[in-house]
Design a protein around this motif. Sequence first.
Motif, PDB file in Angstrom:
ATOM      1  N   CYS A 159       0.838  -1.189   0.000  1.00 28.05           N
ATOM      2  CA  CYS A 159       0.000   0.000   0.000  1.00 28.05           C
ATOM      3  C   CYS A 159       0.879   1.247   0.000  1.00 28.05           C
ATOM      4  N   ASP A 181       0.187   4.116   0.983  1.00 25.73           N
ATOM      5  CA  ASP A 181      -0.073   4.941   2.165  1.00 25.73           C
ATOM      6  C   ASP A 181       0.439   4.288   3.438  1.00 25.73           C
ATOM      7  N   CYS A 182       0.191   2.973   3.583  1.00 25.15           N
ATOM      8  CA  CYS A 182       0.500   2.269   4.824  1.00 25.15           C
ATOM      9  C   CYS A 182       1.816   1.511   4.747  1.00 25.15           C
ATOM     10  N   CYS A 227      -5.727  -3.214   0.517  1.00 19.00           N
ATOM     11  CA  CYS A 227      -4.947  -2.960   1.724  1.00 19.00           C
ATOM     12  C   CYS A 227      -5.771  -3.341   2.943  1.00 19.00           C
ATOM     13  N   GLU A 229      -5.260  -2.480   5.923  1.00 13.53           N
ATOM     14  CA  GLU A 229      -5.257  -1.409   6.912  1.00 13.53           C
ATOM     15  C   GLU A 229      -6.262  -0.311   6.553  1.00 13.53           C
ATOM     16  N   CYS A 230      -6.101   0.281   5.371  1.00 19.11           N
ATOM     17  CA  CYS A 230      -6.952   1.428   5.026  1.00 19.11           C
ATOM     18  C   CYS A 230      -7.982   1.075   3.959  1.00 19.11           C
TER      19      CYS A 230
HETATM   20 ZN   LIG Z   1      -3.233   1.223   3.254  1.00 23.93          ZN
END
Ligand SMILES: [Zn+2]
Length: 66
Positions: free
Chosen positions: A6, A8-9, A53, A55-56
């Motif tokens: 990801c 972002d993560c 992802c 996570e997000c």
């Molecule tokens: Zn993410």
Amino acid sequence: MDERRCPDCGVGMEETSVRTGDGMKLSISTGKREGLLGKLGVGSTTSLDAVRCPECRLVRLYAAGD
Ligand SMILES: [Zn+2]
């Protein structure tokens, strides 16, 4: 296949599938009409592979093939 992370993560993304409400796999137009498949008129789309992802919940789509 390289692990997709990801943006972002930074965690590894999980393969998932995206389908239409009718259960059809999504595809995109590539505009390519080359080779035997192109001559048969079926070379102008390609399927999409999706990763998600955990996570997000961002989903990224990758066109199959080249
Ligand atoms: Zn993410």
